[in-house]
Design a protein around this motif. Structure first.
Motif, mmCIF file in Angstrom:
data_model
loop_
_atom_site.group_PDB
_atom_site.id
_atom_site.type_symbol
_atom_site.label_atom_id
_atom_site.label_comp_id
_atom_site.label_asym_id
_atom_site.label_seq_id
_atom_site.Cartn_x
_atom_site.Cartn_y
_atom_site.Cartn_z
ATOM 1 N N LEU A 176 18.603 -67.402 -10.541
ATOM 2 C CA LEU A 176 20.175 -66.822 -10.643
ATOM 3 C C LEU A 176 20.110 -68.601 -11.491
ATOM 4 N N VAL A 177 19.870 -69.780 -11.835
ATOM 5 C CA VAL A 177 19.933 -70.522 -12.614
ATOM 6 C C VAL A 177 19.179 -70.547 -13.971
ATOM 7 N N ALA A 178 18.106 -70.071 -13.319
ATOM 8 C CA ALA A 178 17.395 -69.272 -15.137
ATOM 9 C C ALA A 178 18.133 -68.400 -15.668
ATOM 10 N N ALA A 179 18.787 -67.275 -14.605
ATOM 11 C CA ALA A 179 19.210 -66.114 -15.804
ATOM 12 C C ALA A 179 20.850 -67.094 -16.161
ATOM 13 N N TYR A 180 21.797 -67.631 -15.546
ATOM 14 C CA TYR A 180 23.050 -67.890 -15.934
ATOM 15 C C TYR A 180 22.665 -68.675 -17.374
ATOM 16 N N GLU A 181 21.502 -69.783 -16.803
ATOM 17 C CA GLU A 181 21.327 -71.254 -17.926
ATOM 18 C C GLU A 181 20.943 -70.072 -19.159
ATOM 19 N N ALA A 182 20.590 -68.368 -19.518
ATOM 20 C CA ALA A 182 20.178 -68.272 -20.226
ATOM 21 C C ALA A 182 21.173 -67.458 -20.771
ATOM 22 N N VAL A 183 22.197 -66.961 -19.954
ATOM 23 C CA VAL A 183 23.098 -66.197 -20.996
ATOM 24 C C VAL A 183 24.524 -67.152 -20.590
ATOM 25 N N SER A 184 24.529 -68.368 -20.081
ATOM 26 C CA SER A 184 25.680 -69.169 -20.166
ATOM 27 C C SER A 184 26.725 -69.635 -21.361
ATOM 28 N N ALA A 185 26.405 -69.600 -22.562
ATOM 29 C CA ALA A 185 27.072 -69.544 -23.626
ATOM 30 C C ALA A 185 27.345 -68.224 -24.101
ATOM 31 N N TYR A 186 26.786 -66.450 -24.288
ATOM 32 C CA TYR A 186 27.617 -66.113 -23.843
ATOM 33 C C TYR A 186 28.451 -65.840 -22.810
ATOM 34 N N ARG A 187 28.527 -65.980 -21.962
ATOM 35 C CA ARG A 187 29.686 -65.385 -21.083
ATOM 36 C C ARG A 187 30.324 -66.215 -21.196
ATOM 37 N N LEU A 188 29.791 -67.320 -21.403
ATOM 38 C CA LEU A 188 32.153 -68.623 -22.217
ATOM 39 C C LEU A 188 32.769 -67.316 -23.143
ATOM 40 N N ARG A 189 31.603 -67.191 -23.639
ATOM 41 C CA ARG A 189 32.483 -66.265 -24.851
ATOM 42 C C ARG A 189 33.603 -64.909 -24.723
ATOM 43 N N LEU A 190 32.452 -64.743 -23.904
ATOM 44 C CA LEU A 190 32.990 -63.635 -23.238
ATOM 45 C C LEU A 190 34.411 -63.561 -22.389
ATOM 46 N N PHE A 191 34.100 -65.007 -21.620
ATOM 47 C CA PHE A 191 35.318 -65.545 -20.946
ATOM 48 C C PHE A 191 35.944 -65.859 -21.522
ATOM 49 N N ALA A 192 36.150 -66.602 -22.872
ATOM 50 C CA ALA A 192 38.084 -66.958 -23.499
ATOM 51 C C ALA A 192 38.621 -66.002 -24.693
ATOM 52 N N GLU A 193 37.821 -64.611 -23.911
ATOM 53 C CA GLU A 193 37.863 -63.591 -25.566
ATOM 54 C C GLU A 193 38.930 -62.698 -24.359
ATOM 55 N N ARG A 194 38.879 -62.958 -23.377
ATOM 56 C CA ARG A 194 39.580 -61.504 -22.368
ATOM 57 C C ARG A 194 40.793 -62.119 -21.441
ATOM 58 N N GLY A 195 42.248 -60.855 -21.344
ATOM 59 C CA GLY A 195 42.571 -61.500 -20.799
ATOM 60 C C GLY A 195 42.607 -61.476 -19.484
ATOM 61 N N VAL A 196 43.569 -61.593 -18.064
ATOM 62 C CA VAL A 196 43.132 -61.099 -16.976
ATOM 63 C C VAL A 196 42.495 -59.810 -16.652
ATOM 64 N N LEU A 197 43.065 -58.990 -16.360
ATOM 65 C CA LEU A 197 41.892 -58.031 -16.087
ATOM 66 C C LEU A 197 41.117 -58.060 -16.838
ATOM 67 N N GLY A 198 40.495 -58.041 -18.087
ATOM 68 C CA GLY A 198 39.187 -58.220 -18.313
ATOM 69 C C GLY A 198 38.442 -59.622 -17.910
ATOM 70 N N ARG A 199 39.074 -60.342 -17.259
ATOM 71 C CA ARG A 199 38.825 -61.911 -16.643
ATOM 72 C C ARG A 199 37.692 -60.981 -15.339
ATOM 73 N N VAL A 200 39.418 -60.272 -14.401
ATOM 74 C CA VAL A 200 38.433 -59.330 -13.131
ATOM 75 C C VAL A 200 37.148 -58.879 -13.444
ATOM 76 N N ALA A 201 37.134 -57.594 -14.836
ATOM 77 C CA ALA A 201 36.195 -57.355 -14.860
ATOM 78 C C ALA A 201 35.088 -57.671 -15.210
ATOM 79 N N LEU A 202 34.605 -59.016 -15.629
ATOM 80 C CA LEU A 202 33.529 -59.607 -15.984
ATOM 81 C C LEU A 202 33.712 -60.433 -14.005
ATOM 82 N N PHE A 203 34.336 -60.419 -13.448
ATOM 83 C CA PHE A 203 34.090 -61.353 -12.240
ATOM 84 C C PHE A 203 32.972 -59.861 -11.254
ATOM 85 N N ALA A 204 33.300 -58.900 -11.627
ATOM 86 C CA ALA A 204 32.719 -57.862 -10.659
ATOM 87 C C ALA A 204 31.247 -57.441 -11.516
ATOM 88 N N GLY A 205 31.430 -57.888 -12.668
ATOM 89 C CA GLY A 205 29.891 -57.699 -13.741
ATOM 90 C C GLY A 205 29.323 -58.674 -13.246
#
Length: 631
Positions: A308-337
């Motif tokens: 988990l640490v290695a996987a999230y380390e690899a996608v951390s920058a991409y994940r921050l961009r996704l959260f920055a570009e989403r509203g509430v519903l989008g963040r809920v969907a990202l939480f489920a993802g």
């Protein structure tokens, strides 16, 4: 590391019961009480066993007390008791390469196991034991608190719901009904019952957030003092209490150590989440208990968290961009993802280790976790924290009742997914070399950051391939000679008895990939005609071999003239059976434990538990000839 292992092995060394005793009088102090479906299991230290000299008496003994007797006793940790019990040494592996309970018992200083005849009787503590040592008093205090908390939880939530709630809050899983455990395993939700990083992280996270919120409501504090750091220290204290209350298992130790480093990072304004965090947690756990390296808990826990640490380390920058570009519903969907991604990563990381230790794969774990993990994180554990807070006030049912609703939803999810066709599959035993390939490939994949990290997949694939390339044994014999099994060409298993040694039979079936089992005929032939039995024994033919299973010594002379392999429950003296290629008799089983045979035309390969274990402090040392002349 090896020095620590040698020191630990020497320090925990304690006598082990040399032979079964039944019945025998046992007295001692109750160290821990674990509820079971049909009673309780007592861990007794400072034991005194009739007919056993003090220098040969184990340091600890574990006995099971039937339910009616346990209710009559109403024991608490620290009580001194006397009872009649049937005791035996901790059993060894059921087959070469299977789980070695005797090894685990050695490092727990457990020298005998058994069951009680009747109810235990309280007695006065010996004069020299009336003032327990400080570390003993600390351990007894937490054990008693665990028992009292679990009892109040089960009073507020009766039945299986209360048993699961007690497991989540105190770590006591013995009272959970077997069908519930089976459904949780088959659906891939068993990790929710084991106190691990999810539970410790949620407890600490809820305490951290609650304390920050409470302190933020006081302007004089939040404006002039580092309340965030205060909240981190408070969360760490709460997590430490939860660690002690739940018994400080290896996954809980790992989670607490990592959490402690993260929270101390908050105190000193540093970000601590990295593979180094995992490494430091592993170093501390292994320094305290080096034997945990070979245990399922250590391997599953650290494999999951490192992946988990290695996987999230690899996608951390991409994940921050996704959260920055989403509203509430989008963040809920990202939480489920995120839940799906975490479940997939942890499931793939732990699957090879689950195959090695348990021979089991839950195919629909992702679907089950998508429902159960949010319920656990957002509903069950917050109410558990509220329950802890309300316990001293005596109104814990206000929190435990809604917690029970969430547990019922989790159990319904487990039963639904477990009932799907093919939800759980069994896999043949993985060789130890395969596990080393998987571990090496996984470390290569997780620790490197360059493109060549993907070469680790070759090691993982090679380790998994060993399962398909390895051949299960054709014949298995229990260490006491009371159970035999043969594997037919169709992959089914024929057992000499479906009543005796049922635990061993279950282990054999799992290591044979969950093969269907049936009893072999008491008289006559099996369906394929390979196995024929009468009142004196059985004869099985496979791969140009004739194997005689001798149940009565009167058949020995005929079987020795007929068979290439003779397996006898009775002793076979020197010169009595010169014909067969191999003779395995009662003394061989007594000295070497369970036997596994691989048959091929013109040869037979034999592996034994004794040869697989080697000479260890926890292995019994038998006389070379078992009281007879060697062949």
């Amino acid at each position: 590391g090896f020095t620590a292992a040698q020191m630990r092995t020497a320090l925990v060394g304690a006598p082990v019961l040399s032979k079964p005793l039944d019945p025998v009088e046992l007295s001692g102090r109750v160290l821990a009480i674990e509820p079971r479906e049909t009673g309780v299991r007592l861990l007794v230290d400072h034991p005194s066993i009739a007919r056993v000299p003090p220098e040969q008496t184990p340091a600890r003994v574990r006995v099971v007390v039937a339910g009616s007797f346990a209710e009559a006793s109403a024991l608490r940790p620290g009580d001194w008791i006397r009872l009649r019990a049937g005791l035996r040494p901790p059993p060894g592996p059921a087959a070469p390469g299977a789980f070695d309970f005797a090894r685990q018992a050695y490092f727990a200083r457990l020298g005998a196991v058994g069951f009680a005849y009747g109810a235990p009787r309280r007695i006065a503590a010996p004069a020299d034991e009336r003032a327990p040592a400080r570390d003993d008093a600390w351990r007894l205090w937490w054990s008693d608190l665990r028992q009292q908390v679990a009892r109040r939880i089960r009073s507020a939530l009766p039945g299986e719901t209360g048993a699961v709630a007690a497991a989540l809050m105190t770590g006591e899983r013995g009272a959970i009904p077997a069908p519930v455990l089976a459904a949780m395993r088959d659906s891939g939700l068993a990790h929710l019952l084991a106190i691990s990083g999810l539970h410790v992280g949620l407890i600490a996270g809820l305490l951290f957030a609650g304390l920050r919120f409470a302190l933020a409501a006081i302007p004089a504090l939040v404006l002039d003092y580092p309340t965030k750091k205060w909240a981190a220290v408070g969360a760490l204290i709460g997590a430490a209490a939860y660690l002690e209350l739940t018994g400080a298992t290896v996954p809980t130790q790992r989670a607490f150590l990592m959490l402690a480093i993260v929270l101390m990072g908050v105190v000193v304004d540093r970000l601590a989440i990295s593979p180094r965090l995992v490494a430091w947690a592993a170093v501390v756990v292994l320094a305290i208990a080096p034997e945990s390296l070979l245990g399922a808990s250590f391997q599953l826990s650290f494999a999951a968290v490192l992946a988990l640490v290695a996987a999230y380390e690899a996608v951390s920058a991409y994940r921050l961009r996704l959260f920055a570009e989403r509203g509430v519903l989008g963040r809920v969907a990202l939480f489920a993802g995120g839940i799906a991604f975490s479940t997939l990563v942890a499931g793939l990381a732990t699957a090879p280790f689950a195959i090695y230790h348990f021979n089991r794969v839950a195919w629909f774990a992702l679907a089950a976790n998508m429902v159960a993990v949010p319920v656990t994180a957002l509903w069950i554990m917050p109410w558990a924290v509220a329950g802890f807070i309300l316990l001293p006030l005596g109104v814990e049912s206000l929190a435990l009742t809604p917690m029970g609703w969430g547990i019922d939803a989790m159990l319904a999810t487990a039963r639904t997914v477990a009932a799907w066709p093919g939800a759980a599959g069994f896999v043949s035993a993985m060789p130890s070399g395969g596990l080393l390939l998987v571990a090496g490939g996984g470390l290569w994949l997780c620790l490197w950051r360059r493109p060549w990290r993907w070469l680790g997949l070759a090691g993982i694939a090679g380790g998994l391939l060993t399962v398909a390339l390895s051949t299960p044994p054709d014949v298995l014999i229990s260490g006491d000679g009371r159970l035999f099994a043969v594997r037919t060409p169709e992959g089914t298993v024929l057992l000499s008895s479906t009543v005796r040694r049922r635990f061993d039979a279950g282990v054999w079936r799992r290591r044979w990939g969950g093969a269907t089992a049936s009893a072999w005929p008491q008289a006559g032939a099996s369906l394929d005609g390979r196995l024929r039995c009468d009142t004196l024994g059985c004869v099985y033919r496979a791969a140009d071999h004739t194997i005689a299973f001798v149940a009565d010594g009167r058949a020995l002379s005929d079987d020795c003239a007929l068979a290439t392999i003779v397996i006898s429950r009775t002793p076979v003296g020197r010169g009595r059976c010169p014909g067969p290629v191999r003779v395995i008799d009662r003394f061989d089983l007594w000295r070497k434990g369970a036997h596994a045979l691989w048959l091929s035309p013109g040869s037979v390969r034999v592996e034994t538990v004794a040869a697989h274990r080697g000479i260890r402090p926890w292995t019994p040392q038998r006389p070379a000839h078992g009281g007879r002349r060697g062949r």
